[in-house]
Design a protein around this motif. Structure first.
Motif, PDB file in Angstrom:
ATOM      1  N   ALA A  15       0.812  -1.212   0.000  1.00 22.90           N
ATOM      2  CA  ALA A  15       0.000   0.000   0.000  1.00 22.90           C
ATOM      3  C   ALA A  15       0.849   1.266   0.000  1.00 22.90           C
ATOM      4  O   ALA A  15       0.673   2.142  -0.843  1.00 22.90           O
ATOM      5  CB  ALA A  15      -0.928   0.002   1.209  1.00 22.90           C
ATOM      6  N   ALA A  16       1.787   1.326   0.932  1.00 21.83           N
ATOM      7  CA  ALA A  16       2.613   2.519   1.012  1.00 21.83           C
ATOM      8  C   ALA A  16       3.563   2.592  -0.168  1.00 21.83           C
ATOM      9  O   ALA A  16       3.825   3.658  -0.725  1.00 21.83           O
ATOM     10  CB  ALA A  16       3.398   2.531   2.314  1.00 21.83           C
ATOM     11  N   ALA A  17       4.047   1.420  -0.552  1.00 23.36           N
ATOM     12  CA  ALA A  17       5.068   1.406  -1.587  1.00 23.36           C
ATOM     13  C   ALA A  17       4.497   1.666  -2.975  1.00 23.36           C
ATOM     14  O   ALA A  17       5.148   2.280  -3.810  1.00 23.36           O
ATOM     15  CB  ALA A  17       5.783   0.064  -1.567  1.00 23.36           C
ATOM     16  N   ALA A  19       2.384   3.627  -4.213  1.00 22.03           N
ATOM     17  CA  ALA A  19       2.292   5.003  -4.672  1.00 22.03           C
ATOM     18  C   ALA A  19       3.604   5.467  -5.275  1.00 22.03           C
ATOM     19  O   ALA A  19       3.632   6.154  -6.296  1.00 22.03           O
ATOM     20  CB  ALA A  19       1.891   5.904  -3.522  1.00 22.03           C
ATOM     21  N   SER A  20       4.701   5.062  -4.659  1.00 23.03           N
ATOM     22  CA  SER A  20       5.987   5.540  -5.126  1.00 23.03           C
ATOM     23  C   SER A  20       6.379   4.882  -6.440  1.00 23.03           C
ATOM     24  O   SER A  20       7.153   5.431  -7.209  1.00 23.03           O
ATOM     25  CB  SER A  20       7.050   5.281  -4.066  1.00 23.03           C
ATOM     26  OG  SER A  20       7.038   3.917  -3.761  1.00 23.03           O
ATOM     27  N   ALA A  21       5.835   3.693  -6.665  1.00 19.35           N
ATOM     28  CA  ALA A  21       6.235   2.978  -7.868  1.00 19.35           C
ATOM     29  C   ALA A  21       5.331   3.279  -9.058  1.00 19.35           C
ATOM     30  O   ALA A  21       5.612   2.902 -10.174  1.00 19.35           O
ATOM     31  CB  ALA A  21       6.234   1.480  -7.605  1.00 19.35           C
ATOM     32  N   THR A  80       0.135  12.198  -4.041  1.00 18.00           N
ATOM     33  CA  THR A  80       0.330  10.974  -4.802  1.00 18.00           C
ATOM     34  C   THR A  80       0.598  11.283  -6.264  1.00 18.00           C
ATOM     35  O   THR A  80       1.491  10.711  -6.882  1.00 18.00           O
ATOM     36  CB  THR A  80      -0.929  10.090  -4.711  1.00 18.00           C
ATOM     37  OG1 THR A  80      -1.471  10.233  -3.410  1.00 18.00           O
ATOM     38  CG2 THR A  80      -0.603   8.665  -4.961  1.00 18.00           C
ATOM     39  N   ALA A  83       4.070  12.690  -6.731  1.00 16.19           N
ATOM     40  CA  ALA A  83       5.087  11.645  -6.683  1.00 16.19           C
ATOM     41  C   ALA A  83       5.114  10.864  -7.986  1.00 16.19           C
ATOM     42  O   ALA A  83       6.170  10.449  -8.444  1.00 16.19           O
ATOM     43  CB  ALA A  83       4.816  10.708  -5.521  1.00 16.19           C
TER      44      ALA A  83
END
Lengths: 427, 297
Positions: A15-17, A19-21, A80, A83
């Motif tokens: 979940a957290a990761a 977004a960054s990917a 989001t 990013a």
């Protein structure tokens, strides 16, 4: 079984990761398209989509896709998208976040278009310059506003209150709340308990002659400022003339659940451009008041750009985006549709054109704006990074004070120290 | 090598959609988050390597981290047993052979499907508000109930009740487990005149142990990850006064409200370790209380 376990686990982690990917989703449209993203409410959305229709009619070949969401989720979604390098071309910006986004390199300056495709020549200089960071224009002011206490006219009349709501003082206020409460037999309290209001806390600190931050991002508000603020409300709470605890600890409720709209209180705090939205939800007529000031002291309030429109670093079609921006603040039809919903426009021409068409509430809002012009202080300095988190810290700590979990003096000392820690950590 | 390929190629081809999904959407982000947990990353500027700083700050200076752990552990300690007891109780009632049992099964399972939905969370907020339905019922018997959700002393319990209400999936598993206990054991106990309570502790519980263990592990993991309902009920930030600051909500806020994706990634990895430790402990302890039928002591 281990398999299920592991998969479910990985799910959370993702979940957290995720977004960054996430990467940008390319557009496939053949014609020119711009995306406009704003935080809104039903009324604002209606007006904005109408402006989009107008723009598309005037500029055949450019399609505008509008995206809207509530204030709270807006910034989450924005983060989001930022990013993921997937920001809309044009976004609505707030004074609170402008500096943060500029310093992170997410916005583009507008200076090179001003006077060429973005016509701002006769605009009021002061409200316009609120969108400048380090000398460059990053946010186009699309309306100005100020803090306002909205009050219920009928409740005031029923209690026989004839106070001057521009020049009243901190000493007058509790007595007025008491009158309203007893006149209604306790059914309607005088005011919302504003212990958790960051906006009013800031006004309070300014009334004491200080700013919350100095130019270097040091917290200059004192523990005494904050403690006295919480004490002020605690006494009214004890007297039973402001809203109950369970209402106060609900932070940023929707307009329909605020004290004045539900009829639980006669006074709630807003930003001046919200008056139209509130009146739309109420039968009783509302009026606009300043926050009571300290006797013989400054009024503490200020006029700020209520919203900006900004060009993002992910913009694809700059010319189309600037044309859209220009129509927003100059086109007679569009500005007529927008009215004062986002605040007072900073083009004198637009204001003059709007004048004959204003509703009663809008006229009141303009009159309020005129009345406070020479009583407000200057715009506070740009806030340091982490200021948004300090706001949350404030409402959280204030909730604990309201719930009697901690004494105002102790909480205030802790708050000032934690606020400084947050700002230092964000550097 | 060639033989390996010809033999397995069709299999992997069919697996391809899943494999791509796994590497791109699961493994990739996991590795990325591990890397990010050692960086300072605000999602706009590039991540900056900071070594163990995030982890050090978390354990030495972050008071909200400990608060979040406290809230989450309290919740897990209350919600998991509550839900399991509820599930077992209902399963035992259903096991007594009610008519149209499949209908009841479906009805009792329903809350589990709905429970994590946004709509139920919003409904919950209304039910337990100061002027909500629960207090309306209480007022009939002359009790002036508190504002359950906005009172930090009671807010956590409203979520425990919500967790209890979603007993459906462990209940189904318990029911299957109960069905597999040979009936002649109970008949023999009846003949010996064993009271019902002793039948429960001496026959049902021991024979159900593997199923209880399975449910315990799954539900514990589930409880640690509770997010959507709390997020809605606590207005997204653990309000009132951090009494609903679940670990996942704190993590979300650090990442998406305060733009500290690096720190949030570190938090996520700590949560992974915590869940792994608890699951490991459960497995270790199982040696002493879980016995399988095909085992010999």
């Amino acid at each position: 079984m281990t398999k299920i376990t592991r998969r479910t686990l990985l799910g959370t982690m993702g979940a957290a990761a995720a977004a960054s990917a996430m990467s940008a989703i390319p557009g496939f449209a053949a014609e020119r398209t711009i995306r406009h993203f704003w935080w809104g409410n039903p009324e604002r959305d209606k007006r904005t989509f109408a402006v989009i229709d107008l723009f598309q009619k005037h500029h055949a070949g450019i399609k505008v896709s509008g995206e809207t969401i509530g204030w709270k989720d807006y910034w989450t979604k924005m983060a989001t998208q930022t990013a993921g390098s997937n920001m809309a071309d044009l976004i609505q910006m707030d004074y609170r976040y402008l500096f943060e986004y500029v310093h992170r390199g997410a916005l583009k300056p507008l200076d090179e278009y001003v006077g060429k495709t973005l016509m701002l020549a006769d605009f009021d200089a002061a409200p316009l310059s609120g969108g400048k960071v380090d000398g460059k224009l990053y946010g186009l002011n699309i309306g100005s506003n100020s803090q306002v206490l909205v009050y219920n006219n009928k409740a005031f009349a029923d209690a026989g209150i004839t106070a001057d709501v521009i020049n009243w003082t901190r000493e007058d206020f509790p007595a007025i709340c008491e009158k309203i409460t007893s006149a209604s037999g306790g059914k309607m309290k005088g005011s919302d308990d504003l212990s958790t209001s960051v906006d009013i806390m800031q006004v309070w600190v300014r009334q004491n002659g200080r700013e919350f931050y100095d130019a270097d991002g040091k917290v200059t508000a004192t523990a005494d400022d904050i403690a006295s603020f919480w004490d002020y409300w605690a006494q009214m709470r004890k007297a039973g003339v402001v809203s109950g605890k369970d209402r106060t600890v609900v932070i940023n409720p929707p307009l329909s659940e605020t004290g004045i709209v539900t009829g639980g209180t006669a006074i709630s705090q807003f930003w001046s451009n919200q008056m139209v939205g509130i009146q739309a939800l109420m039968k009783d007529k509302v009026g606009a008041a300043m926050f009571p000031h300290k006797k013989d002291g400054p009024y503490g309030q200020y006029i700020k750009p209520s919203m900006f429109m900004s060009l993002t670093r992910d913009v694809k079609d700059v010319d189309a985006a600037i044309a859209y921006m220009n129509d927003w603040v100059n086109d007679p039809e569009s500005t007529q549709v927008l009215g004062l919903e986002r605040g007072i426009p900073c083009s004198p021409k637009v204001r003059a054109a709007l004048k004959p068409t204003l509703s009663d509430t809008e006229k009141d809002a303009v009159a309020f704006f005129d009345a406070i012009q020479d009583r407000v202080g200057k715009l506070p300095l740009p806030e340091p990074k982490g200021a948004g988190e300090v706001y949350e810290l404030f409402t959280r700590t204030a909730s604990e004070v309201v719930l009697d979990k901690i004494k105002p003096a102790e909480a205030a000392g802790q708050f000032i120290q934690d606020a400084q820690d947050i700002v230092d950590r964000a550097r | 090598m060639r033989r390996f390929i010809t033999r397995n190629a069709p299999g992997y081809t069919f697996l391809l959609p899943w494999l791509i999904g796994f590497f791109l959407l699961t493994l990739g982000p996991i590795l990325a988050s591990l890397y990010l947990s050692f960086t300072k990353y605000d999602m706009v500027s590039a991540p900056r390597w900071v070594g163990w700083d995030n982890y050090v700050y978390m354990f030495t200076r972050d008071r909200r981290f400990w608060k979040a752990l406290h809230v989450t552990f309290s919740y897990v300690a209350l919600a998991v047993p509550a839900r399991l007891i509820m599930a077992l109780a209902v399963a035992m009632i259903l096991d007594k052979g009610l008519r149209s049992i499949s209908l009841y099964r479906a009805i009792f399972y329903l809350p589990s499907l709905l429970g994590s939905s946004i709509a139920i969370a919003i409904l919950w907020r209304q039910l337990f508000a100061k002027d909500g339905a629960v207090n309306a019922v209480l007022s009939f018997v002359g009790i002036d109930g508190p504002s359950w959700i906005t009172d930090p002393n009671t807010s956590l319990y409203t979520l425990v009740v919500l967790a209890m209400w979603q007993f459906g999936s462990p209940m189904l598993i318990f029911l299957a487990g109960l069905r597999s206990i040979p009936k002649d054991l109970y008949e023999a106990a009846e003949i010996d005149g064993t009271p019902a309570w002793r039948q429960f502790t001496r026959i049902t519980l021991p024979l159900l142990a593997p199923v209880i263990f399975f449910n315990l592990v799954l539900q514990t993991i589930d409880a640690f990850k509770t997010f959507s309902s709390v997020f809605i009920i606590s207005h997204g930030n653990g309000a009132p006064a951090d009494s609903l600051l679940f670990y996942t909500v704190y993590l979300f806020n650090e990442a998406f409200s305060f733009f500290r994706m690096g720190y949030a990634s570190a938090l996520a990895w700590v949560l992974l370790v915590i869940i792994a430790v608890f699951t490991g402990l459960a497995f270790l302890s199982s040696k002493y209380w879980v016995h399988y039928e095909n085992e010999r002591d």
